[in-house]
Write a protein that holds these residues in place. Structure first.
Motif, PDB file in Angstrom:
ATOM      1  N   ARG A 282       0.851  -1.181   0.000  1.00  0.00           N
ATOM      2  CA  ARG A 282       0.000   0.000   0.000  1.00  0.00           C
ATOM      3  C   ARG A 282       0.889   1.234   0.000  1.00  0.00           C
ATOM      4  N   LEU A 283       0.453   2.307  -0.636  1.00  0.00           N
ATOM      5  CA  LEU A 283       1.233   3.545  -0.645  1.00  0.00           C
ATOM      6  C   LEU A 283       1.328   4.081   0.783  1.00  0.00           C
ATOM      7  N   ASP A 284       2.535   4.021   1.347  1.00  0.00           N
ATOM      8  CA  ASP A 284       2.727   4.510   2.712  1.00  0.00           C
ATOM      9  C   ASP A 284       4.223   4.676   2.966  1.00  0.00           C
ATOM     10  N   TYR A 285       4.569   5.734   3.706  1.00  0.00           N
ATOM     11  CA  TYR A 285       5.982   6.024   3.970  1.00  0.00           C
ATOM     12  C   TYR A 285       6.621   4.999   4.892  1.00  0.00           C
ATOM     13  N   THR A 286       5.808   4.158   5.581  1.00  0.00           N
ATOM     14  CA  THR A 286       6.366   3.133   6.456  1.00  0.00           C
ATOM     15  C   THR A 286       6.831   1.889   5.695  1.00  0.00           C
ATOM     16  N   LYS A 287       6.504   1.801   4.399  1.00  0.00           N
ATOM     17  CA  LYS A 287       6.723   0.566   3.644  1.00  0.00           C
ATOM     18  C   LYS A 287       8.117   0.455   3.027  1.00  0.00           C
ATOM     19  N   ILE A 373      10.920 -14.323  -6.591  1.00  0.00           N
ATOM     20  CA  ILE A 373      11.335 -13.661  -5.347  1.00  0.00           C
ATOM     21  C   ILE A 373      10.217 -12.713  -4.916  1.00  0.00           C
ATOM     22  N   ALA A 374       9.907 -12.707  -3.618  1.00  0.00           N
ATOM     23  CA  ALA A 374       9.037 -11.684  -3.033  1.00  0.00           C
ATOM     24  C   ALA A 374       9.923 -10.745  -2.222  1.00  0.00           C
ATOM     25  N   LEU A 375       9.932  -9.484  -2.587  1.00  0.00           N
ATOM     26  CA  LEU A 375      10.785  -8.490  -1.933  1.00  0.00           C
ATOM     27  C   LEU A 375       9.918  -7.602  -1.057  1.00  0.00           C
ATOM     28  N   ILE A 376       9.995  -7.803   0.253  1.00  0.00           N
ATOM     29  CA  ILE A 376       9.110  -7.124   1.205  1.00  0.00           C
ATOM     30  C   ILE A 376       9.982  -6.477   2.269  1.00  0.00           C
ATOM     31  N   THR A 377      10.169  -5.148   2.159  1.00  0.00           N
ATOM     32  CA  THR A 377      11.136  -4.470   3.030  1.00  0.00           C
ATOM     33  C   THR A 377      10.568  -3.215   3.691  1.00  0.00           C
ATOM     34  N   PRO A 378       9.498  -3.351   4.479  1.00  0.00           N
ATOM     35  CA  PRO A 378       8.981  -2.165   5.171  1.00  0.00           C
ATOM     36  C   PRO A 378       9.964  -1.653   6.216  1.00  0.00           C
ATOM     37  N   ILE A 402      12.384 -12.395   0.656  1.00  0.00           N
ATOM     38  CA  ILE A 402      13.300 -11.438   1.287  1.00  0.00           C
ATOM     39  C   ILE A 402      12.436 -10.508   2.116  1.00  0.00           C
ATOM     40  N   ILE A 403      12.677 -10.443   3.425  1.00  0.00           N
ATOM     41  CA  ILE A 403      11.809  -9.650   4.294  1.00  0.00           C
ATOM     42  C   ILE A 403      12.627  -8.800   5.262  1.00  0.00           C
ATOM     43  N   SER A 404      12.091  -7.653   5.561  1.00  0.00           N
ATOM     44  CA  SER A 404      12.721  -6.712   6.484  1.00  0.00           C
ATOM     45  C   SER A 404      12.729  -7.256   7.909  1.00  0.00           C
ATOM     46  N   GLU A 405      13.806  -7.005   8.625  1.00  0.00           N
ATOM     47  CA  GLU A 405      13.898  -7.419  10.026  1.00  0.00           C
ATOM     48  C   GLU A 405      12.950  -6.635  10.925  1.00  0.00           C
ATOM     49  N   THR A 406      12.424  -5.511  10.438  1.00  0.00           N
ATOM     50  CA  THR A 406      11.497  -4.703  11.234  1.00  0.00           C
ATOM     51  C   THR A 406      10.040  -4.962  10.879  1.00  0.00           C
ATOM     52  N   ALA A 407       9.775  -5.991  10.078  1.00  0.00           N
ATOM     53  CA  ALA A 407       8.408  -6.464   9.855  1.00  0.00           C
ATOM     54  C   ALA A 407       8.101  -7.523  10.908  1.00  0.00           C
ATOM     55  N   GLY A 408       6.918  -7.450  11.516  1.00  0.00           N
ATOM     56  CA  GLY A 408       6.581  -8.422  12.553  1.00  0.00           C
ATOM     57  C   GLY A 408       6.689  -9.857  12.084  1.00  0.00           C
ATOM     58  N   ALA A 409       6.367 -10.104  10.805  1.00  0.00           N
ATOM     59  CA  ALA A 409       6.396 -11.472  10.272  1.00  0.00           C
ATOM     60  C   ALA A 409       7.786 -12.081  10.308  1.00  0.00           C
ATOM     61  N   SER A 410       8.832 -11.255  10.296  1.00  0.00           N
ATOM     62  CA  SER A 410      10.199 -11.788  10.288  1.00  0.00           C
ATOM     63  C   SER A 410      10.507 -12.593  11.547  1.00  0.00           C
ATOM     64  N   LYS A 411       9.779 -12.328  12.647  1.00  0.00           N
ATOM     65  CA  LYS A 411      10.024 -13.066  13.892  1.00  0.00           C
ATOM     66  C   LYS A 411       9.574 -14.517  13.778  1.00  0.00           C
ATOM     67  N   VAL A 419      16.634  -8.858   6.049  1.00  0.00           N
ATOM     68  CA  VAL A 419      17.534  -7.747   5.727  1.00  0.00           C
ATOM     69  C   VAL A 419      17.179  -6.500   6.539  1.00  0.00           C
ATOM     70  N   ASN A 420      18.155  -5.594   6.609  1.00  0.00           N
ATOM     71  CA  ASN A 420      17.923  -4.259   7.156  1.00  0.00           C
ATOM     72  C   ASN A 420      17.256  -3.420   6.068  1.00  0.00           C
TER      73      ASN A 420
END
Length: 592
Positions: A282-287, A373-378, A402-411, A419-420
């Protein structure tokens, strides 16, 4: 018959105009409505929320007609004033809570009028809900729009069982303390019996804020209030796993297509060793959209061998486009895509395929199936269900997340490449590693990941939350003192009157006097002195005050000439009437 009362900002059914310009009730694509039909039926659920229209948008007759339609779906619409709702939603919820809880302090706006609207709308929801509450009901409140609601309901219905779940991150103390209304938000949430988050990190942050701002003690994940216990726990939101897995089997493995696959084939993006990277947000600065595009640009610059072999399917769903921050993000995004395509593209190849529109379920499934590849880096994300959906569609198949370490799903998704989200080079390297990962390794990793998603799906998430809510009520019942009924009072009075020798053990804090966050403020008042003097003057009575307080304080409050025994400092010191404090047993201090 008890029921589950679900309260969210919006209902799972909303109002839209039909072709004849009449409003009609239609289902909304919503995380609470996917895969939970059986759960809601079993819980005898009813819903409260906004139908996406304000009171002024409909006539009285329309509201009455539509209310009957909503009731068919066990939904109760809450209509609000447009001006106040705008300050509540676009103001406090979106420009105060949303950026602050996602660590974007520079985007956070603090306005008293926004806060007042937030309080008023929460109160409006409470007033709409309370007439339908009955003994035995459970209340489940969702998300950051309604963080004051638990305490508002608790104030009127202290017996009701209340659960609250936050779908966005809860920030650390150093961030949360910036909020001018921080105490009010915490006290509102503590009206719940159970407060739930996606991850342990969010749970830990919340408990730290409660301890440091309100002073309440906690043991493990239980906060001890004066009158009850609040449990805090984490419940990672799942997906309707079988829906996505079955959709992938039907659309991808069975070679059926809604048209997207044919479009990709026509553009020569499939086959011949070509690879697809997928991004949906979604269009958002947190993504983290800007950094993600720059990371792909760095990948193309660093690895020219992959030119014309890798394409980036970049999907952005419109959101809050009228807000300046989002307009700026959209402009930057358009310019970055244009720059990448003009710098690295050719007549036969466009590196970034950019789509700015919503996606239907079938389209998402096809994209998950076709993408390598799914690139998901919020930069911050409470959970991120796109990551889980992608994996569900890749069951027993290759594909790399590939997922951001600051996405809840990464846990949960620890076998993904983590990734950072602010490190362009690290993301670029992760893309290269994913492209070079052997398919057997991909399949093995995905099996481990999907086993967790299959077992802890959205239905298990809801069951887990409600079971925990039931458990905390049992804990409270065990911990709470027995309620004094009129019959019990009469029995105590009769026994007291019949006794010729009576001893009364009286706990000071919480019995003779109420609790206070500052124990030094809980000194005896005139009413207590009068009661104790009256009781101690009767020769049949012997009064013993028991306390963990120091002997000096108790000796000052209750002089030796009173007919009182005192047990101080949890039994270390005792004093009989007209005597001095003595130790029951001499403490060995040689070790000191």
């Amino acid at each position: 018959m008890s029921k589950l009362v679900v309260i969210a900002h919006e209902l799972p059914y909303i109002l839209e105009r039909s072709e004849d310009l009449q409003f009609e009730v239609i289902p909304k694509s919503h995380i609470f409505g996917s895969g939970l039909d059986d759960f809601y039926k079993a819980q005898k659920s009813i819903w409260f929320g906004r139908p996406r229209k304000n009171r002024g948008d409909l006539s009285k007759n329309e509201r009455e007609r539509l209310e009957k339609e909503f009731h068919k779906y066990n939904c109760y619409p809450i209509y609000t004033n447009k001006k106040e709702h705008d300050k509540f939603l676009d103001g406090f919820s979106i420009t105060t809570i949303w950026p602050l809880f996602h660590y974007f302090t520079e985007n956070t706006v603090y306005k008293e009028e926004y806060w007042e609207a937030y309080v008023n709308i929460n109160q409006k929801y409470a007033e709409e809900v309370m007439p339908l509450l009955e003994i035995g009901d459970k209340v489940w409140i969702h998300d950051y729009h309604l963080m004051l609601l638990p305490q508002m309901i608790r104030a009127k219905f202290p017996w009701v069982s209340i659960g609250f779940f936050l779908h966005i991150p809860f920030p650390s103390y150093e961030i949360f303390r910036l909020l001018p209304w921080r105490r009010e938000i915490l006290e509102g949430l503590l009206g719940s019996d159970l407060v739930g988050f996606h991850t342990y990190d969010y749970e830990r942050h919340f408990m730290s804020c409660v301890r440091r701002l309100l002073g309440y003690d906690s043991v493990f994940n239980r906060i001890h209030l004066e009158e009850r216990i609040v449990k805090v726990d984490f419940f990672p939101l799942g997906i309707d796993y079988e829906r996505f897995a079955a959709g992938a089997r039907e659309l991808c493995q069975a070679k059926k297509s809604s048209g997207f696959t044919r479009h990709l084939e026509n553009q020569h993006l499939l086959g011949g060793g070509k690879k697809l990277i997928l991004s949906i947000d979604r269009l958002d600065y947190t993504k983290g959209i800007r950094v993600r595009l720059r990371a792909f640009e760095h990948f193309l610059k660093s690895h020219p061998a992959y030119h014309e072999k890798v394409s980036f399917l970049f999907f952005v769903m419109p959101s809050r486009e009228s807000a300046e921050l989002y307009k700026s993000l959209k402009k930057d995004m358009d310019e970055l895509v244009g720059r990448i395509n003009s710098t690295y593209g050719s007549l036969n190849w466009m590196p970034v395929w950019y789509f700015y529109r919503p996606l239907e379920f079938e389209e998402r499934i096809e994209l998950y199936c076709q993408s390598d590849i799914a690139l998901i880096t919020p930069v911050r994300d409470g959970m991120n269900l796109i990551a889980k959906e992608y994996l569900a569609a890749r069951t027993d198949r290759g594909g790399v997340l590939i997922i951001s370490e600051t996405a809840g799903a990464s846990k949960e998704l620890v076998d993904a490449i983590i990734v950072n989200p602010n490190n362009q080079i690290e993301i670029s390297d992760a893309i290269r590693s994913s492209l070079e990962m052997p398919e057997e390794t991909q399949i093995n990793k995905n099996k481990a990941l999907t086993n967790r998603l299959r077992n802890y799906n959205i239905s298990a998430w809801a069951d887990h939350f409600i079971t925990s809510l039931d458990e905390v009520k049992k804990i409270q019942e065990i911990k709470l003192a027995k309620r004094i009924t009129h019959q019990i009072v009469q029995e105590i009075s009769d026994a007291y009157g019949a006794g010729s020798r009576r001893i009364l053990f009286l706990d000071y804090d919480g019995t003779l006097m109420g609790f206070n966050k500052d124990p030094q403020k809980v000194y005896p008042d005139k009413e207590l002195y009068d009661v104790l003097k009256k009781l101690s003057q009767k020769k049949e009575n012997r009064l013993v005050i028991i306390s963990g307080r120091d002997k000096e304080t108790l000796g000052r409050w209750f002089p030796p000439d009173w007919n009182l025994d005192i047990v101080a400092e949890h039994g270390v010191w005792t004093r009989e009437p007209k005597g001095e404090f003595t130790m029951i047993e001499q403490i060995d201090s040689k070790w000191m």
